[in-house]
Write a protein that holds these residues in place. Structure first.
Motif, PDB file in Angstrom:
ATOM      1  N   ARG A   1       0.833  -1.199   0.000  1.00 21.27           N
ATOM      2  CA  ARG A   1       0.000   0.000   0.000  1.00 21.27           C
ATOM      3  C   ARG A   1       0.872   1.256   0.000  1.00 21.27           C
ATOM      4  O   ARG A   1       2.030   1.215   0.399  1.00 21.27           O
ATOM      5  CB  ARG A   1      -0.896   0.008   1.243  1.00 21.27           C
ATOM      6  N   GLY A   2       0.288   2.359  -0.449  1.00 21.71           N
ATOM      7  CA  GLY A   2       1.000   3.624  -0.438  1.00 21.71           C
ATOM      8  C   GLY A   2       1.134   4.169   0.977  1.00 21.71           C
ATOM      9  O   GLY A   2       0.366   3.814   1.881  1.00 21.71           O
ATOM     10  N   LYS A   3       2.111   5.044   1.164  1.00 25.56           N
ATOM     11  CA  LYS A   3       2.387   5.621   2.484  1.00 25.56           C
ATOM     12  C   LYS A   3       1.938   7.080   2.526  1.00 25.56           C
ATOM     13  O   LYS A   3       2.314   7.877   1.661  1.00 25.56           O
ATOM     14  CB  LYS A   3       3.880   5.537   2.815  1.00 25.56           C
ATOM     15  N   VAL A   4       1.152   7.413   3.550  1.00 23.43           N
ATOM     16  CA  VAL A   4       0.685   8.784   3.757  1.00 23.43           C
ATOM     17  C   VAL A   4       1.201   9.267   5.104  1.00 23.43           C
ATOM     18  O   VAL A   4       1.007   8.600   6.128  1.00 23.43           O
ATOM     19  CB  VAL A   4      -0.858   8.867   3.732  1.00 23.43           C
ATOM     20  N   THR A   5       1.857  10.413   5.109  1.00 23.55           N
ATOM     21  CA  THR A   5       2.333  11.033   6.342  1.00 23.55           C
ATOM     22  C   THR A   5       1.554  12.317   6.578  1.00 23.55           C
ATOM     23  O   THR A   5       1.490  13.175   5.690  1.00 23.55           O
ATOM     24  CB  THR A   5       3.837  11.352   6.264  1.00 23.55           C
ATOM     25  N   VAL A   6       0.974  12.428   7.754  1.00 18.23           N
ATOM     26  CA  VAL A   6       0.185  13.606   8.113  1.00 18.23           C
ATOM     27  C   VAL A   6       0.862  14.287   9.298  1.00 18.23           C
ATOM     28  O   VAL A   6       1.045  13.670  10.357  1.00 18.23           O
ATOM     29  CB  VAL A   6      -1.266  13.224   8.492  1.00 18.23           C
ATOM     30  N   ILE A   7       1.233  15.544   9.129  1.00 19.08           N
ATOM     31  CA  ILE A   7       1.909  16.288  10.190  1.00 19.08           C
ATOM     32  C   ILE A   7       0.897  17.217  10.844  1.00 19.08           C
ATOM     33  O   ILE A   7       0.470  18.212  10.264  1.00 19.08           O
ATOM     34  CB  ILE A   7       3.096  17.094   9.633  1.00 19.08           C
ATOM     35  N   GLY A   8       0.481  16.848  12.049  1.00 20.33           N
ATOM     36  CA  GLY A   8      -0.558  17.587  12.758  1.00 20.33           C
ATOM     37  C   GLY A   8      -1.778  16.717  12.939  1.00 20.33           C
ATOM     38  O   GLY A   8      -2.306  16.158  11.968  1.00 20.33           O
ATOM     39  N   ALA A   9      -2.254  16.580  14.191  1.00 24.33           N
ATOM     40  CA  ALA A   9      -3.368  15.674  14.484  1.00 24.33           C
ATOM     41  C   ALA A   9      -4.613  16.420  14.923  1.00 24.33           C
ATOM     42  O   ALA A   9      -5.466  15.869  15.617  1.00 24.33           O
ATOM     43  CB  ALA A   9      -2.947  14.662  15.559  1.00 24.33           C
ATOM     44  N   GLY A  10      -4.738  17.692  14.506  1.00 21.29           N
ATOM     45  CA  GLY A  10      -5.948  18.447  14.795  1.00 21.29           C
ATOM     46  C   GLY A  10      -7.065  18.063  13.844  1.00 21.29           C
ATOM     47  O   GLY A  10      -7.099  16.950  13.306  1.00 21.29           O
ATOM     48  N   THR A  11      -7.987  18.978  13.611  1.00 25.75           N
ATOM     49  CA  THR A  11      -9.143  18.665  12.765  1.00 25.75           C
ATOM     50  C   THR A  11      -8.726  18.308  11.344  1.00 25.75           C
ATOM     51  O   THR A  11      -9.221  17.339  10.761  1.00 25.75           O
ATOM     52  CB  THR A  11     -10.113  19.857  12.736  1.00 25.75           C
ATOM     53  N   VAL A  12      -7.810  19.071  10.764  1.00 31.46           N
ATOM     54  CA  VAL A  12      -7.342  18.779   9.409  1.00 31.46           C
ATOM     55  C   VAL A  12      -6.667  17.416   9.368  1.00 31.46           C
ATOM     56  O   VAL A  12      -6.989  16.562   8.529  1.00 31.46           O
ATOM     57  CB  VAL A  12      -6.363  19.866   8.913  1.00 31.46           C
ATOM     58  N   GLY A  13      -5.720  17.205  10.281  1.00 31.94           N
ATOM     59  CA  GLY A  13      -4.960  15.959  10.279  1.00 31.94           C
ATOM     60  C   GLY A  13      -5.810  14.741  10.554  1.00 31.94           C
ATOM     61  O   GLY A  13      -5.648  13.699   9.906  1.00 31.94           O
ATOM     62  N   PHE A  14      -6.724  14.857  11.512  1.00 32.52           N
ATOM     63  CA  PHE A  14      -7.606  13.737  11.820  1.00 32.52           C
ATOM     64  C   PHE A  14      -8.430  13.340  10.601  1.00 32.52           C
ATOM     65  O   PHE A  14      -8.556  12.156  10.266  1.00 32.52           O
ATOM     66  CB  PHE A  14      -8.528  14.086  12.982  1.00 32.52           C
ATOM     67  N   ASN A  15      -9.009  14.341   9.916  1.00 32.47           N
ATOM     68  CA  ASN A  15      -9.843  14.033   8.759  1.00 32.47           C
ATOM     69  C   ASN A  15      -9.034  13.524   7.580  1.00 32.47           C
ATOM     70  O   ASN A  15      -9.513  12.676   6.814  1.00 32.47           O
ATOM     71  CB  ASN A  15     -10.667  15.263   8.376  1.00 32.47           C
ATOM     72  N   ALA A  16      -7.804  14.008   7.426  1.00 31.51           N
ATOM     73  CA  ALA A  16      -6.934  13.461   6.386  1.00 31.51           C
ATOM     74  C   ALA A  16      -6.638  11.995   6.666  1.00 31.51           C
ATOM     75  O   ALA A  16      -6.708  11.135   5.777  1.00 31.51           O
ATOM     76  CB  ALA A  16      -5.639  14.264   6.312  1.00 31.51           C
ATOM     77  N   ALA A  17      -6.301  11.702   7.925  1.00 27.94           N
ATOM     78  CA  ALA A  17      -6.008  10.318   8.300  1.00 27.94           C
ATOM     79  C   ALA A  17      -7.227   9.419   8.101  1.00 27.94           C
ATOM     80  O   ALA A  17      -7.106   8.276   7.640  1.00 27.94           O
ATOM     81  CB  ALA A  17      -5.538  10.266   9.754  1.00 27.94           C
ATOM     82  N   LYS A  18      -8.378   9.946   8.437  1.00 24.80           N
ATOM     83  CA  LYS A  18      -9.619   9.176   8.302  1.00 24.80           C
ATOM     84  C   LYS A  18      -9.844   8.733   6.856  1.00 24.80           C
ATOM     85  O   LYS A  18     -10.171   7.561   6.589  1.00 24.80           O
ATOM     86  CB  LYS A  18     -10.795  10.024   8.789  1.00 24.80           C
ATOM     87  N   ILE A  19      -9.673   9.655   5.917  1.00 20.49           N
ATOM     88  CA  ILE A  19      -9.876   9.323   4.504  1.00 20.49           C
ATOM     89  C   ILE A  19      -8.767   8.403   4.004  1.00 20.49           C
ATOM     90  O   ILE A  19      -9.019   7.440   3.264  1.00 20.49           O
ATOM     91  CB  ILE A  19      -9.947  10.597   3.656  1.00 20.49           C
ATOM     92  N   ALA A  20      -7.526   8.674   4.412  1.00 20.05           N
ATOM     93  CA  ALA A  20      -6.400   7.850   3.956  1.00 20.05           C
ATOM     94  C   ALA A  20      -6.536   6.406   4.448  1.00 20.05           C
ATOM     95  O   ALA A  20      -6.266   5.459   3.702  1.00 20.05           O
ATOM     96  CB  ALA A  20      -5.078   8.448   4.432  1.00 20.05           C
ATOM     97  N   VAL A  21      -6.955   6.244   5.702  1.00 17.93           N
ATOM     98  CA  VAL A  21      -7.181   4.894   6.234  1.00 17.93           C
ATOM     99  C   VAL A  21      -8.309   4.213   5.462  1.00 17.93           C
ATOM    100  O   VAL A  21      -8.224   3.029   5.107  1.00 17.93           O
ATOM    101  CB  VAL A  21      -7.508   4.953   7.736  1.00 17.93           C
ATOM    102  N   GLY A  22      -9.364   4.978   5.169  1.00 14.38           N
ATOM    103  CA  GLY A  22     -10.485   4.422   4.414  1.00 14.38           C
ATOM    104  C   GLY A  22     -10.089   3.944   3.033  1.00 14.38           C
ATOM    105  O   GLY A  22     -10.666   2.985   2.503  1.00 14.38           O
ATOM    106  N   LEU A  23      -9.075   4.589   2.450  1.00 11.85           N
ATOM    107  CA  LEU A  23      -8.584   4.183   1.132  1.00 11.85           C
ATOM    108  C   LEU A  23      -7.641   2.986   1.205  1.00 11.85           C
ATOM    109  O   LEU A  23      -7.265   2.424   0.185  1.00 11.85           O
ATOM    110  CB  LEU A  23      -7.858   5.344   0.456  1.00 11.85           C
ATOM    111  N   GLY A  24      -7.222   2.636   2.422  1.00 13.54           N
ATOM    112  CA  GLY A  24      -6.351   1.483   2.592  1.00 13.54           C
ATOM    113  C   GLY A  24      -4.879   1.800   2.646  1.00 13.54           C
ATOM    114  O   GLY A  24      -4.040   0.892   2.556  1.00 13.54           O
TER     115      GLY A  24
END
Length: 370
Positions: A166-189
């Protein structure tokens, strides 16, 4: 109070400062509202929708002559000539990254109320949260698009496939933006790593995603290691009112694989990557630096104006009513959330974060309104 809703003129910005529902609330409270012709068209609202709830339709000049102007994005240089003493501008301002706008508002004595610095009772940022949620989700959406080879990317599918990593996604910051980015990235696998300086927030993220996300403390070493390996790196750090810190060096970007993608969400606050040198537009959203595609659009939610406008105005209506009903001074005295949003007042800079970022004089709002 006479309230104006001008049409946004920023590139590809189709959001509007007030929906017909918000306008109806303002008019019901006894205020007059003038909406610029076709200001809401891009968000799905016609002039007839506004007149049906009692608004007037006029020109940009007429909308800007109001006592309070409600917008979405910061005024652009072409709009500075509308500034005058005592007028209230209620919008996203991002002054820490825009010394020219700051100077113009101070010179003209504009009362600037910034959505992004308004702090709610629980310490959150209620007027920034809706757009941060959208920007976070879209950061992965646009990142996957530009990872595709026809769009200049390395040709990586974040979800991988049978027998392929799988591809690698790095998110810097775990606030609202980061949480939602992680949520979608996890959903994509994707394989997702998220970094933050708040250990409690990382614990919350780890528990919420049940171990599906790698959480790391945000140190220079951890940031560099995670970004170097990323197919998609997302900047999601915000310091309310202040310029975003530079957290990722050019040296680190140079070690990323060619065709990788960076999405720097806080570019309107200066961005966190050393190589994100300027904001881009929806018309021309990316540039390549050190072989890496940089997406630095300053108004990401503007690409989905129907969703974004409704989400934004659900949060901005309450404070707008209070400011219109009481006036800016009385509203700020009675409501901490509004007080924290006042960045400029009668020629004074009343946001410490903005003043520190621009090395200007700070004046506490309480000293001005008593």
């Amino acid at each position: 109070m006479l309230i104006g809703i001008p049409k946004e003129i920023k590139n590809q910005e189709e959001r509007v400062g007030a929906t017909p529902s918000m306008v109806a609330s303002l008019i019901s409270a006894g205020h007059e509202v003038i909406v610029e012709h076709k200001a809401g068209t891009g968000s799905g609202f016609t002039d007839a929708d506004y007149t049906a709830v009692g608004a007037q339709i006029g020109s940009a000049d007429e909308a800007w002559q109001a006592e309070m102007v409600i917008k979405v994005k910061e005024p652009l240089e072409a709009e500075y000539h509308y500034f005058r003493p005592g007028m209230i501008i209620y919008t996203y301002l991002h002054l820490a990254a825009d010394p020219q706008l700051t100077a113009a508002m101070l010179e003209k004595g504009v009362m600037g109320v910034a959505y992004e610095t308004m702090v709610g009772r629980n310490g959150g940022l209620p007027l920034l949260a809706p757009m941060s949620e959208i920007a976070g989700r879209m950061s992965v959406q646009v990142g996957t698009h530009f990872l595709e080879e026809p769009h200049g990317g390395k040709g990586r599918l974040l979800a991988g496939t049978t027998g392929v990593a799988r591809g690698k996604v790095t998110v810097i910051g775990a606030g609202t933006v980061g949480f939602n980015a992680a949520k979608i990235a996890v959903g994509l696998g994707a394989q997702v790593t998220i970094l933050d300086i708040n250990a409690s927030r990382l614990e919350y993220i780890d528990n919420l995603f049940d171990g599906k996300v790698q959480t790391l403390m945000s140190t220079p070493h951890n940031i560099a290691a995670a970004v170097e390996k990323a197919d998609l790196a997302i900047g999601a750090v915000l310091i309310p009112g202040a310029k975003a810190p530079t957290l990722v060096t050019t040296e680190t970007i140079d070690k990323m694989e060619d065709g990788s993608v960076i999405v720097d969400v806080p570019i309107d606050q200066g961005g966190i990557f050393e190589t994100t040198t300027h904001a881009t537009t929806h018309d021309d959203p990316v540039y390549v630096s050190h072989g890496v595609i940089h997406y630095t659009v300053a108004n990401i939610p503007g690409a989905v104006p129907k969703t974004a406008t409704e989400a934004l105005t659900s949060a901005t209506t309450g404070p707008a009513l209070k400011i219109a009903n009481l006036g800016i001074a009385a509203a700020a005295k009675s409501d901490h959330e509004i007080a924290t949003g006042v960045n400029t007042y009668d020629g004074n800079l009343t946001s410490r974060a903005v003043a520190d970022s621009l090395k200007l004089t700070y004046t506490p709002l309480d000293d001005l309104i008593g």
